[in-house]
Design a protein around this motif. Structure first.
Motif, PDB file in Angstrom:
ATOM      1  N   ILE A  13       0.972  -1.277  -0.065  1.00  0.00           N
ATOM      2  CA  ILE A  13      -0.270   0.147  -0.586  1.00  0.00           C
ATOM      3  C   ILE A  13       0.783   1.092  -0.075  1.00  0.00           C
ATOM      4  O   ILE A  13       0.440   2.512   0.853  1.00  0.00           O
ATOM      5  CB  ILE A  13      -0.853  -0.174   1.186  1.00  0.00           C
ATOM      6  N   THR A  14       1.936   1.021  -0.381  1.00  0.00           N
ATOM      7  CA  THR A  14       2.409   2.894  -1.030  1.00  0.00           C
ATOM      8  C   THR A  14       2.312   2.834  -2.342  1.00  0.00           C
ATOM      9  O   THR A  14       2.268   2.448  -3.381  1.00  0.00           O
ATOM     10  CB  THR A  14       4.198   2.043  -0.856  1.00  0.00           C
ATOM     11  N   LEU A  15       1.998   4.647  -2.028  1.00  0.00           N
ATOM     12  CA  LEU A  15       1.961   5.560  -3.362  1.00  0.00           C
ATOM     13  C   LEU A  15       3.168   5.049  -4.224  1.00  0.00           C
ATOM     14  O   LEU A  15       4.181   5.219  -3.829  1.00  0.00           O
ATOM     15  CB  LEU A  15       2.034   7.026  -3.010  1.00  0.00           C
ATOM     16  N   GLY A  16       2.663   5.122  -5.209  1.00  0.00           N
ATOM     17  CA  GLY A  16       3.491   5.407  -7.017  1.00  0.00           C
ATOM     18  C   GLY A  16       4.998   3.729  -7.045  1.00  0.00           C
ATOM     19  O   GLY A  16       5.528   3.443  -8.120  1.00  0.00           O
ATOM     20  N   ARG A  17       4.527   2.652  -6.696  1.00  0.00           N
ATOM     21  CA  ARG A  17       5.104   1.502  -6.613  1.00  0.00           C
ATOM     22  C   ARG A  17       4.379   1.304  -8.502  1.00  0.00           C
ATOM     23  O   ARG A  17       5.723   0.467  -8.319  1.00  0.00           O
ATOM     24  CB  ARG A  17       4.436   0.294  -6.152  1.00  0.00           C
ATOM     25  N   ASP A  18       3.457   1.391  -9.175  1.00  0.00           N
ATOM     26  CA  ASP A  18       4.277   1.563 -10.317  1.00  0.00           C
ATOM     27  C   ASP A  18       5.293   1.968 -11.135  1.00  0.00           C
ATOM     28  O   ASP A  18       6.031   1.335 -12.145  1.00  0.00           O
ATOM     29  CB  ASP A  18       2.460   1.934 -10.472  1.00  0.00           C
TER      30      ASP A  18
ATOM     31  N   GLU B 233       7.148  12.374  -2.787  1.00  0.00           N
ATOM     32  CA  GLU B 233       7.159  13.492  -3.936  1.00  0.00           C
ATOM     33  C   GLU B 233       5.602  12.677  -4.594  1.00  0.00           C
ATOM     34  O   GLU B 233       5.802  13.201  -5.291  1.00  0.00           O
ATOM     35  CB  GLU B 233       8.233  13.454  -5.151  1.00  0.00           C
ATOM     36  N   HIS B 234       5.472  11.404  -3.736  1.00  0.00           N
ATOM     37  CA  HIS B 234       4.229  10.735  -5.036  1.00  0.00           C
ATOM     38  C   HIS B 234       3.002  11.570  -3.821  1.00  0.00           C
ATOM     39  O   HIS B 234       1.917  11.348  -4.971  1.00  0.00           O
ATOM     40  CB  HIS B 234       4.624   9.334  -4.122  1.00  0.00           C
ATOM     41  N   GLY B 235       3.123  12.053  -3.099  1.00  0.00           N
ATOM     42  CA  GLY B 235       1.826  12.239  -2.040  1.00  0.00           C
ATOM     43  C   GLY B 235       2.021  13.857  -2.075  1.00  0.00           C
ATOM     44  O   GLY B 235       0.804  14.830  -1.786  1.00  0.00           O
ATOM     45  N   VAL B 236       3.305  14.662  -1.679  1.00  0.00           N
ATOM     46  CA  VAL B 236       3.110  15.970  -1.076  1.00  0.00           C
ATOM     47  C   VAL B 236       3.527  16.882  -2.544  1.00  0.00           C
ATOM     48  O   VAL B 236       4.134  16.535  -3.427  1.00  0.00           O
ATOM     49  CB  VAL B 236       4.204  16.136  -0.333  1.00  0.00           C
ATOM     50  N   PRO B 237       2.385  18.128  -2.361  1.00  0.00           N
ATOM     51  CA  PRO B 237       2.121  18.815  -3.585  1.00  0.00           C
ATOM     52  C   PRO B 237       3.644  19.226  -3.579  1.00  0.00           C
ATOM     53  O   PRO B 237       4.388  19.912  -2.956  1.00  0.00           O
ATOM     54  CB  PRO B 237       0.889  19.272  -3.849  1.00  0.00           C
ATOM     55  N   ALA B 238       3.590  20.357  -5.251  1.00  0.00           N
ATOM     56  CA  ALA B 238       5.531  20.444  -5.344  1.00  0.00           C
ATOM     57  C   ALA B 238       5.202  21.964  -4.953  1.00  0.00           C
ATOM     58  O   ALA B 238       5.806  22.739  -4.498  1.00  0.00           O
ATOM     59  CB  ALA B 238       6.020  20.658  -7.136  1.00  0.00           C
ATOM     60  N   ASP B 239       4.126  22.520  -4.818  1.00  0.00           N
ATOM     61  CA  ASP B 239       4.271  23.285  -4.447  1.00  0.00           C
ATOM     62  C   ASP B 239       3.743  24.309  -2.810  1.00  0.00           C
ATOM     63  O   ASP B 239       3.136  24.751  -2.129  1.00  0.00           O
ATOM     64  CB  ASP B 239       2.881  24.744  -4.868  1.00  0.00           C
ATOM     65  N   SER B 240       3.687  22.591  -1.607  1.00  0.00           N
ATOM     66  CA  SER B 240       3.582  22.618  -0.861  1.00  0.00           C
ATOM     67  C   SER B 240       4.653  23.429   0.605  1.00  0.00           C
ATOM     68  O   SER B 240       6.191  23.328  -0.675  1.00  0.00           O
ATOM     69  CB  SER B 240       3.087  20.856  -0.294  1.00  0.00           C
ATOM     70  N   PRO B 241       4.506  23.871   1.892  1.00  0.00           N
ATOM     71  CA  PRO B 241       5.180  24.138   2.482  1.00  0.00           C
ATOM     72  C   PRO B 241       6.733  23.116   2.449  1.00  0.00           C
ATOM     73  O   PRO B 241       7.585  23.110   2.744  1.00  0.00           O
ATOM     74  CB  PRO B 241       4.932  24.895   3.400  1.00  0.00           C
ATOM     75  N   LEU B 242       6.284  21.908   2.793  1.00  0.00           N
ATOM     76  CA  LEU B 242       7.283  20.981   2.966  1.00  0.00           C
ATOM     77  C   LEU B 242       8.029  21.154   1.356  1.00  0.00           C
ATOM     78  O   LEU B 242       9.329  20.521   1.873  1.00  0.00           O
ATOM     79  CB  LEU B 242       6.855  19.823   3.437  1.00  0.00           C
TER      80      LEU B 242
ATOM     81  N   ASP C  98      11.020  13.412   1.142  1.00  0.00           N
ATOM     82  CA  ASP C  98      11.484  11.441   2.435  1.00  0.00           C
ATOM     83  C   ASP C  98      12.039  11.623   3.287  1.00  0.00           C
ATOM     84  O   ASP C  98      11.794  11.622   4.290  1.00  0.00           O
ATOM     85  CB  ASP C  98      11.452  11.088   1.335  1.00  0.00           C
ATOM     86  N   ALA C  99      13.175  12.832   2.433  1.00  0.00           N
ATOM     87  CA  ALA C  99      14.327  12.936   4.179  1.00  0.00           C
ATOM     88  C   ALA C  99      13.769  14.071   4.809  1.00  0.00           C
ATOM     89  O   ALA C  99      14.239  13.715   5.713  1.00  0.00           O
ATOM     90  CB  ALA C  99      15.869  13.082   2.877  1.00  0.00           C
ATOM     91  N   LEU C 100      13.114  14.475   4.163  1.00  0.00           N
ATOM     92  CA  LEU C 100      13.021  15.562   5.617  1.00  0.00           C
ATOM     93  C   LEU C 100      11.855  14.854   6.507  1.00  0.00           C
ATOM     94  O   LEU C 100      11.894  15.220   7.623  1.00  0.00           O
ATOM     95  CB  LEU C 100      11.905  17.106   5.069  1.00  0.00           C
ATOM     96  N   ALA C 101      11.056  14.159   6.122  1.00  0.00           N
ATOM     97  CA  ALA C 101       9.865  13.567   6.958  1.00  0.00           C
ATOM     98  C   ALA C 101      10.537  12.595   7.675  1.00  0.00           C
ATOM     99  O   ALA C 101      10.706  12.005   8.740  1.00  0.00           O
ATOM    100  CB  ALA C 101       9.030  12.905   5.698  1.00  0.00           C
TER     101      ALA C 101
END
Length: 320
Positions: free
Chosen positions: A29-34, A237-246, A258-261
């Motif tokens: 159940i991980t986003l972006g597996r394809d 990057e599969h789940g966080v919008p590019a324009d988000s603060p994170l 991913d590294a920040l998380a």
């Protein structure tokens, strides 16, 4: 967040580990597996990918590897990589779920939970047959408040025998009541000795509810392992919008989201190990950058979710 050009953050005391949940079976159940895995997800292909990841982990100094009976052939893949090696990582595995996916991505059920004495005996034999020389820690998989284990005296005594023979015992937690399960696990003793010496729980920037209980576990001397630090891909990057603060903070820091998380998890004072769930060598290298940014304050860039909402959303992620 630390301004650009300021002193680098102090190195975290926690370390990265490698979890094999997403690479030992064809679906998870991980986003972006394809995009992350090849079209060929045969056992041979995933065995080869697992070996590549373990080689990369060793080169990065990652010395903790986590598997489970329900992770498809993860224990088998790990055992084949370990054979003949002089230096091996700390090896942990779990019992309590069995894999039922039949090596299909469209299986009706991919795993079934069973916390019984019969399940333990069967899976302990299976795990030790593969990992016997290397297995250091054996954990109850997803111990929740409704598990029959808590009141199964023969099972608890059998677990204590394994503990007394020298294999560490631990438990993992899932769901919105993780904190209660952690605290109950801390209190579980057999023959006057704590049964568990390690706990593995979900903690990430979206789901922080177990932090207090994990701090108590750390204070009591348990190893605290964080799983799902990137929230099954929702904090990548599969789940966080590019324009988000994170995402903006990640670009400013020269690392991936991913590294920040994962760095946020490494920075928790009660944390000992943070698991990477990478399925490519590039992902693992990106995850490993977390050690460079673990002191950055990114908590204010992501709003934690209500635990019920978080776990409800997680339950709807597709197996792919």
């Amino acid at each position: 967040m630390t301004p650009t050009g300021s002193s680098p953050p102090a190195a975290p005391t926690a370390v990265l580990g490698l979890g094999l949940a997403a690479i030992g079976r064809p679906a998870y159940i991980t986003l972006g597996r394809d995009r992350d895995l090849p079209g060929d997800r045969s056992p041979a292909a995933l065995r080869a990918r697992t070996s590549e990841l373990l080689d990369a982990a060793a080169s990065l100094g990652i010395g903790y590897v986590d598997a489970a009976r329900s992770y498809g052939r993860a224990e088998e893949f790990l055992a084949s990589w370990l054979r003949g090696r002089e230096q091996v990582p700390f090896v942990a595995s779990k019992w309590g779920y069995r894999y039922t996916g039949g090596w299909r991505t469209d299986a009706e059920r991919h795993e079934v939970k069973e916390h019984t004495a019969a399940a333990f005996e069967r899976q302990y034999r299976e795990s030790t047959a593969l990992l016997g020389p290397w297995l250091r820690l054996y954990q109850v998989h997803s111990l929740t408040g409704d598990s029959p284990l808590w009141d199964d005296e023969p099972l608890l005594r059998r677990l204590a025998e394994v503990r007394d023979e020298g294999t560490e015992l631990g438990f993992s937690t899932s769901g919105p009541e993780q904190a209660a399960a952690v605290r109950r696990g801390l209190e579980l003793a057999v023959d006057g000795r704590p049964l568990f010496s390690s706990v593995q729980s979900t903690w990430n920037l979206l789901e922080t509810s177990a932090a207090g209980a994990l701090a108590e576990a750390h204070a009591a001397g348990l190893r605290v392992v964080v799983k799902e630090g990137v929230a099954n891909g929702r904090l990548t990057e599969h789940g966080v919008p590019a324009d988000s603060p994170l995402a903006a903070a990640a670009r400013d820091s020269g690392v991936g989201v991913d590294a920040l998380a994962l760095g946020a998890a490494l920075a928790q004072p009660w944390c000992d190990v943070v698991l990477s769930g990478a399925v490519t060598v590039a992902q693992l290298a990106s995850n490993a950058a977390a050690t460079r940014v673990a002191g950055l304050d990114v908590g204010g860039l992501v709003e934690p979710q209500d635990p019920e909402d978080y776990w409800s959303s997680r339950s709807r992620l597709p197996w792919a």
